[in-house]
Design a protein around this motif. Structure first.
Motif, PDB file in Angstrom:
ATOM      1  N   UNK A  94       0.806  -1.139   0.086  1.00  0.00           N
ATOM      2  CA  UNK A  94       0.028   0.260   0.015  1.00  0.00           C
ATOM      3  C   UNK A  94       0.723   0.954  -0.010  1.00  0.00           C
ATOM      4  N   UNK A  95       0.334   2.436   0.058  1.00  0.00           N
ATOM      5  CA  UNK A  95       1.085   3.647  -0.144  1.00  0.00           C
ATOM      6  C   UNK A  95       1.789   3.849   1.241  1.00  0.00           C
ATOM      7  N   UNK A  96       1.279   3.409   2.149  1.00  0.00           N
ATOM      8  CA  UNK A  96       1.591   3.491   3.448  1.00  0.00           C
ATOM      9  C   UNK A  96       2.528   2.421   4.119  1.00  0.00           C
ATOM     10  N   UNK A  97       2.481   1.321   3.723  1.00  0.00           N
ATOM     11  CA  UNK A  97       3.061   0.047   4.270  1.00  0.00           C
ATOM     12  C   UNK A  97       4.004  -0.423   3.275  1.00  0.00           C
ATOM     13  N   UNK A  98       5.069  -0.953   3.905  1.00  0.00           N
ATOM     14  CA  UNK A  98       6.227  -1.659   3.039  1.00  0.00           C
ATOM     15  C   UNK A  98       6.423  -2.725   3.960  1.00  0.00           C
ATOM     16  N   UNK A  99       6.361  -3.928   3.419  1.00  0.00           N
ATOM     17  CA  UNK A  99       6.680  -5.253   4.001  1.00  0.00           C
ATOM     18  C   UNK A  99       8.000  -5.810   3.477  1.00  0.00           C
ATOM     19  N   UNK A 124      -5.902  -3.387   6.368  1.00  0.00           N
ATOM     20  CA  UNK A 124      -5.836  -2.740   4.979  1.00  0.00           C
ATOM     21  C   UNK A 124      -5.272  -4.025   4.122  1.00  0.00           C
ATOM     22  N   UNK A 125      -4.149  -4.596   4.304  1.00  0.00           N
ATOM     23  CA  UNK A 125      -3.281  -5.330   3.661  1.00  0.00           C
ATOM     24  C   UNK A 125      -4.326  -6.821   3.492  1.00  0.00           C
ATOM     25  N   UNK A 126      -4.941  -7.232   4.533  1.00  0.00           N
ATOM     26  CA  UNK A 126      -5.631  -8.436   4.380  1.00  0.00           C
ATOM     27  C   UNK A 126      -6.880  -8.119   3.702  1.00  0.00           C
ATOM     28  N   UNK A 127      -7.615  -6.925   3.894  1.00  0.00           N
ATOM     29  CA  UNK A 127      -8.993  -6.741   3.285  1.00  0.00           C
ATOM     30  C   UNK A 127      -8.412  -6.926   1.534  1.00  0.00           C
ATOM     31  N   UNK A 128      -7.274  -6.080   1.141  1.00  0.00           N
ATOM     32  CA  UNK A 128      -6.912  -6.054  -0.063  1.00  0.00           C
ATOM     33  C   UNK A 128      -6.779  -7.618  -0.662  1.00  0.00           C
ATOM     34  N   UNK A 129      -6.106  -8.354   0.059  1.00  0.00           N
ATOM     35  CA  UNK A 129      -5.614  -9.782  -0.288  1.00  0.00           C
ATOM     36  C   UNK A 129      -7.014 -10.699  -0.415  1.00  0.00           C
TER      37      UNK A 129
END
Length: 104
Positions: free
Chosen positions: A28-33, A65-70
């Motif tokens: 996402x624009x805010x999160x880098x894994x 947010x990550x899980x919802x997108x996945x």
């Protein structure tokens, strides 16, 4: 598919979407894994010792947010972690449980 396979699958699917893959994947624009590889220590004999991965703390907002997108994009790697147990606070568990019971 094991977890290493899941990481590879995630990197490949992000690459196919034109996103940056490899060591860092922008989810996402805010999160880098940062993808961490399991390291094995070679001591000269046939046995290997795996180095434990440290636990990471993330906010519920980031992970949801990550899980919802996945889930929305039906990512296969979600199934690899479906049986993993995660700690949640008692008050969050109560809210989630109440919400789930109301939705039924």
């Amino acid at each position: 598919m094991n977890r290493t396979g899941a990481r590879q699958h995630l990197a490949e699917s992000l690459e196919s979407e034109g996103r940056r893959g490899g060591r860092e994947a922008h989810l996402s624009s805010r999160t880098i894994i940062t993808m961490r590889h399991r390291l094995k220590l070679y001591t000269g004999d046939d046995t290997t010792t795996a180095v434990a991965e440290p636990e990471v703390t993330v906010s519920l907002g980031e992970i949801s947010e990550i899980l919802a997108d996945a889930v929305r994009t039906r990512r296969a790697w979600l199934n690899d972690f479906a049986d993993d147990r995660i700690p949640v606070s008692a008050d969050l568990y109560e809210v989630l449980s109440t919400y789930w019971n109301m939705r039924r």
